[in-house]
Design an enzyme around this catalytic site. Structure first.
Site, short mmCIF file in Angstrom:
data_model
loop_
_atom_site.label_atom_id
_atom_site.label_comp_id
_atom_site.label_asym_id
_atom_site.label_seq_id
_atom_site.Cartn_x
_atom_site.Cartn_y
_atom_site.Cartn_z
CD GLU A 105 54.90 38.39 40.85
OE1 GLU A 105 55.59 39.07 41.63
OE2 GLU A 105 53.43 38.67 40.78
CD GLU A 116 48.14 35.78 42.13
OE1 GLU A 116 47.97 37.09 41.89
OE2 GLU A 116 49.08 34.79 42.60
C1 GLA Z 1 50.68 38.94 42.64
C2 GLA Z 1 50.97 38.19 43.90
C3 GLA Z 1 49.57 38.08 45.00
C4 GLA Z 1 49.14 39.19 45.17
C5 GLA Z 1 49.03 40.28 43.89
C6 GLA Z 1 48.42 41.41 44.25
O1 GLA Z 1 49.87 38.67 41.78
O2 GLA Z 1 51.00 36.51 43.65
O3 GLA Z 1 50.08 37.18 45.88
O4 GLA Z 1 50.27 39.92 46.10
O5 GLA Z 1 50.07 40.31 43.21
O6 GLA Z 1 47.57 41.59 45.23
#
Ligand code: GLA
Length: 430
Positions: A238, A347
């Protein structure tokens, strides 16, 4: 869900017969009926289904009994199909396409737990939800204990992720290491002169040394102790964020990496990661909302790419049913691949506003579009190498109010799972 309907339909039939036989419903019959309903509910609960017996039961009473018998037969066919689905393993289904991963919170990574079999059957890649983030790996006490030794070389420990490592080894799963350099879940004390929370920030030079040694210590630990276990590393998470970034969108707000190292911190992370990673550890940049900032991501990573420091882009993919997956999302996957990046979905979860059959189906369709689309791109030769869902079941999701995962709170298969398994019953329409 189908099994539930059958049982409730049968309940309905029994109810109708009972009512027909007795003419009018007296107090005693009501008691009898509700006892029966309770018995069904209990059985269902034991098998893990959640039931809303009352609503479905009353709907059934209003239907003609012949029609119901037919429906029951149809449903019985579905039940058979569903139980076939219960034997499907996503890891097996996609074994020629990509790894199928799951992010697990620490309590679920337990050998001997009730979900162990489910996890090992469905997934062949594991991400620690938290236990490999900097705030889990950095050891403040050890850092402070001997500043001469640790000033440029932060101490790390692996106690928090040991269970996950053991779990992965026991089940022949590979691990995505998430994540080395991130503005969040990285303690403030890591950036200060004396490793205290309110200490003075160190210089760029010192922080670059700490970054290098942190990356070195973590990667070397895995290389030496568990060779081959880590197949992908989120080197930086990020770093591109228009709303919280500088004029070039580099994450600036609440980012101590930016405060100490500066706006090239994400590039530096790749320099060090490449220096210490083994060949089988693929190096990833990971981000959310990739479809809305793919050009910026590509241009920011261009230097690292040219220098051979990066292998892939991780698309977090925290999605909603209103997102355009068929065109916008899949085109982003294509764009990254066509720039020469490996792509991993890191994710994945797809939220719904409330839990009901319509939303379950809507969600399932989106999962179908996504999995079908990724498989097609893979078959066309694009290097999509892993797809990870961010959590096992809706009860253990960070978005649990949005029921975003493949299994429900009782670990039962949702339509979303059937869709991910490319069920023909679920159409891939937006
Ligand atoms: C982001 C992070 C993850 C997690 C999510 C929320 O996407 O990359 O590691 O912390 O937020 O759970």
């Amino acid at each position: 869900m189908k099994k539930k309907s059958v049982i409730l339909l049968i309940m309905g039939l029994q109810l109708t017969m009972l009512m027909g036989a007795c003419g009018n419903k007296n107090q005693e019959e009501s008691v009898q009926v509700s006892t029966e309903a309770f018995a069904v509910e209990s059985t269902e609960t034991q098998t893990g289904e959640s039931v809303t017996a009352e609503t479905e039961e009353s709907e059934t009473i209003e239907t003609d009994s012949n029609e119901k018998e037919n429906e029951t037969k149809m449903e019985e066919t579905d039940v058979k199909e569903e139980s076939d689905f219960a034997n499907v393993s996503l890891a097996e289904l996609y074994k020629d396409d990509f790894l199928i991963g799951v992010a697990l919170p620490d309590p679920l990574c337990k050998q001997g737990s009730e979900v162990e079999e489910l996890i090992s059957k469905q997934f062949n890649s594991l991400t620690c939800e938290n236990e490999m983030k900097p705030d889990s790996l950095l050891d403040q006490k050890a850092c402070q204990a001997d500043l001469n030794e640790t000033y440029e070389n932060p101490a790390v420990h692996f106690d928090n992720c040991q269970k996950a490592i053991d779990f992965a080894l026991a089940h022949d799963m590979k691990i995505r290491l998430h994540t080395l350099v991130w503005h969040s879940q990285t303690p403030d004390w890591f950036f200060t002169e004396d490793y205290t929370k309110d200490g003075e920030l160190v210089s760029r030079e010192v922080m670059l040394k700490r970054m290098e040694n942190y990356i070195k210590n973590v990667l070397t630990y895995f290389e030496e102790n568990y060779p081959g276990l880590i197949y992908a590393v989120d080197v930086c998470n990020e770093a591109i964020d228009e709303g919280n970034g500088d004029e070039n969108w580099v994450r600036k707000v609440d980012n101590k990496w930016y405060d100490t190292v500066g706006d090239d911190y994400y590039y530096q992370a790749f320099v060090f990661a490449r220096k210490y990673a083994t060949e089988d550890m693929k190096l990833f940049y990971n981000d959310y909302g990739c479809s809305s900032k793919s050009e910026q991501i590509i241009s920011h990573l261009a230097k690292a790419k040219e220098e051979g420091l990066i292998d892939g882009i991780g698309m977090q993919s925290h999605l909603k049913t209103s997102d355009n997956i068929g065109v916008k999302y899949l085109n982003t996957v294509k764009a990254f691949c066509d720039e020469g990046y490996e792509v991993q979905v890191t994710e994945l979860d797809i939220g719904i506003s409330e839990k009901n059959e319509t939303n379950y189906l809507r969600q399932a369709r989106k999962y179908k579009i996504l999995f079908e689309g990724l498989k097609e791109l893979r078959e066309e030769g694009r290097p999509i190498t892993s797809v990870t869902v961010w959590g096992l079941d809706d009860a253990h999701s960070w978005r649990k109010k949005e029921y975003p995962l493949l299994f429900d709170e009782q670990h039962e298969i949702k339509p979303a799972f059937e869709a991910a398994a490319l069920s023909e019953k679920i159409p891939a329409i937006e």
